[in-house]
Design an enzyme around this catalytic site. Structure first.
Site, PDB file in Angstrom:
ATOM      1  N   VAL A 211     -10.250   6.069   4.950  1.00  0.00           N
ATOM      2  CA  VAL A 211      -9.171   5.098   5.104  1.00  0.00           C
ATOM      3  C   VAL A 211      -8.634   4.802   3.708  1.00  0.00           C
ATOM      4  O   VAL A 211      -9.389   4.391   2.824  1.00  0.00           O
ATOM      5  CB  VAL A 211      -9.664   3.806   5.780  1.00  0.00           C
ATOM      6  CG1 VAL A 211      -8.535   2.784   5.870  1.00  0.00           C
ATOM      7  CG2 VAL A 211     -10.236   4.106   7.156  1.00  0.00           C
TER       8      VAL A 211
ATOM      9  N   ASP B  25      -1.639  -6.961  11.310  1.00  0.00           N
ATOM     10  CA  ASP B  25      -1.714  -5.576  10.847  1.00  0.00           C
ATOM     11  C   ASP B  25      -3.131  -5.239  10.379  1.00  0.00           C
ATOM     12  O   ASP B  25      -3.638  -4.140  10.620  1.00  0.00           O
ATOM     13  CB  ASP B  25      -0.725  -5.343   9.710  1.00  0.00           C
ATOM     14  CG  ASP B  25       0.698  -5.146  10.219  1.00  0.00           C
ATOM     15  OD1 ASP B  25       0.916  -5.269  11.433  1.00  0.00           O
ATOM     16  OD2 ASP B  25       1.590  -4.873   9.397  1.00  0.00           O
TER      17      ASP B  25
ATOM     18  N   ASN C  41      -6.807   0.804  -2.341  1.00  0.00           N
ATOM     19  CA  ASN C  41      -5.939   1.195  -3.444  1.00  0.00           C
ATOM     20  C   ASN C  41      -4.640   0.390  -3.496  1.00  0.00           C
ATOM     21  O   ASN C  41      -4.005   0.324  -4.544  1.00  0.00           O
ATOM     22  CB  ASN C  41      -5.616   2.690  -3.316  1.00  0.00           C
ATOM     23  CG  ASN C  41      -4.524   3.135  -4.249  1.00  0.00           C
ATOM     24  OD1 ASN C  41      -4.695   3.177  -5.461  1.00  0.00           O
ATOM     25  ND2 ASN C  41      -3.357   3.472  -3.686  1.00  0.00           N
TER      26      ASN C  41
ATOM     27  N   TYR D  78      -1.718 -11.201 -11.827  1.00  0.00           N
ATOM     28  CA  TYR D  78      -2.247  -9.858 -11.594  1.00  0.00           C
ATOM     29  C   TYR D  78      -3.664  -9.734 -12.150  1.00  0.00           C
ATOM     30  O   TYR D  78      -4.560  -9.208 -11.482  1.00  0.00           O
ATOM     31  CB  TYR D  78      -1.316  -8.831 -12.243  1.00  0.00           C
ATOM     32  CG  TYR D  78      -1.706  -7.397 -11.970  1.00  0.00           C
ATOM     33  CD1 TYR D  78      -1.509  -6.829 -10.716  1.00  0.00           C
ATOM     34  CD2 TYR D  78      -2.249  -6.594 -12.974  1.00  0.00           C
ATOM     35  CE1 TYR D  78      -1.850  -5.498 -10.462  1.00  0.00           C
ATOM     36  CE2 TYR D  78      -2.585  -5.269 -12.730  1.00  0.00           C
ATOM     37  CZ  TYR D  78      -2.386  -4.732 -11.473  1.00  0.00           C
ATOM     38  OH  TYR D  78      -2.731  -3.418 -11.229  1.00  0.00           O
TER      39      TYR D  78
ATOM     40  N   LYS E  70      -7.209  -8.855 -10.187  1.00  0.00           N
ATOM     41  CA  LYS E  70      -8.024  -7.700 -10.543  1.00  0.00           C
ATOM     42  C   LYS E  70      -9.385  -8.117 -11.110  1.00  0.00           C
ATOM     43  O   LYS E  70     -10.384  -7.410 -10.909  1.00  0.00           O
ATOM     44  CB  LYS E  70      -7.271  -6.800 -11.521  1.00  0.00           C
ATOM     45  CG  LYS E  70      -6.038  -6.135 -10.909  1.00  0.00           C
ATOM     46  CD  LYS E  70      -6.396  -5.289  -9.685  1.00  0.00           C
ATOM     47  CE  LYS E  70      -5.188  -4.551  -9.121  1.00  0.00           C
ATOM     48  NZ  LYS E  70      -5.522  -3.684  -7.978  1.00  0.00           N
TER      49      LYS E  70
ATOM     50  N   THR F  26       3.933   5.063 -12.265  1.00  0.00           N
ATOM     51  CA  THR F  26       4.237   4.866 -10.847  1.00  0.00           C
ATOM     52  C   THR F  26       5.250   3.740 -10.705  1.00  0.00           C
ATOM     53  O   THR F  26       5.561   3.027 -11.660  1.00  0.00           O
ATOM     54  CB  THR F  26       2.970   4.511 -10.046  1.00  0.00           C
ATOM     55  OG1 THR F  26       2.476   3.234 -10.492  1.00  0.00           O
ATOM     56  CG2 THR F  26       1.881   5.563 -10.228  1.00  0.00           C
TER      57      THR F  26
END
Length: 261
Positions: A7, A67, A87, A151, A155, A186
């Protein structure tokens, strides 16, 4: 013997798509999770497969509880999960004073709440298959960085969750690993962030390279892997002598602010 099932959240992004390609080359059957349905289906068609509809593409918003439940129910219906790769991630590099509540909520929901809920929901299935959980963090999970307060918070939390859960499950068959890339080319990094990294002389890796580093961690007995010798060294300095990093980043602060909104 049936194919191992992985997954993978954030599969429609740069790093995720390349991790998917690496795993598919190892004959994993992939459950691809992401928000961009067109990118998911394009990736699904591209991946090598044993049969039609071998890989599953599922458009989901991991900040949405319905979801999240849909993903967990699907895997329980399949009855197998060998690998969970958390991820998916979101970020907006902004001054903390300019951060909206919506940006803060989205960051925490996707970057830390979703990995925790997916891990919890899939643990019974993972335990049946000597499964592995890999949480994809960041070099900013070990270094507090200006304009990245929310952020970094998410993390740092993901790194702490990974470490704690790995120790909690150390007497079981489930492994928990933490993977920390540095800046990568990215879409999560805006043009301003790319320009900032260039101005500061910071390296940015290709997603192909990061995916290969991910596979090195997956293939090893290690619980954690960081990408980039400079960033790894900086993280160690930050842990032992944070004032050194305080001073280094203070010298960069005016440059960093030039590239922010």
């Amino acid at each position: 013997m049936s194919a191992p099932i992985a997954v993978l959240s954030g599969a429609s992004g740069g790093i995720g798509a390349h991790i998917a390609r690496q795993l598919a080359s190892r004959s994993y059957r992939l459950v691809l999770l992401g928000r961009d349905v067109d990118a998911l289906h394009a990736l699904q068609r591209e991946l090598p497969s044993a049969e039609q509809s071998f890989h599953i593409a599922l458009q989901v918003d991991l900040a949405n509880d319905a979801d999240m439940s849909r993903v967990i129910e699907l895997i329980h219906d399949i009855g197998r999960c060998d690998l969970l790769v958390n991820n998916a991630g979101v970020n907006a590099m902004v001054p903390f004073t300019s951060l909206s509540r919506e940006e803060l909520d989205a960051t925490l929901a996707v970057n830390i709440r979703a990995p925790m809920l997916l891990s919890q929901g899939l643990l019974p299935i993972l335990a049946q298959n000597n499964g592995v959980i890999v949480n994809v963090g960041s070099s900013f999970g070990a270094i507090g960085y200006p304009m990245q307060a929310h952020y970094c918070a998410s993390k740092f939390a993901l790194r702490g969750f990974s470490e704690a859960l790995a120790r909690e499950l150390s007497d079981t068959s489930v492994q928990v690993k933490y993977f920390a890339p540095r800046a990568t080319q990215t879409a999560i990094n805006s043009d301003k962030v790319t320009a900032l990294n260039k101005a500061l002389g910071n390296a940015m890796d290709t997603p192909e390279y990061v995916a290969k580093e991910f596979m090195h961690l997956l293939d090893s007995t290690e619980r954690r892997r960081s990408v980039g010798a400079k960033e790894s060294f900086f993280a160690k300095i930050n842990a032992l002598w944070p004032k050194v990093v305080d001073n280094a980043l203070a010298k960069q602060l005016s440059t960093i602010k030039q590239y922010m909104r």
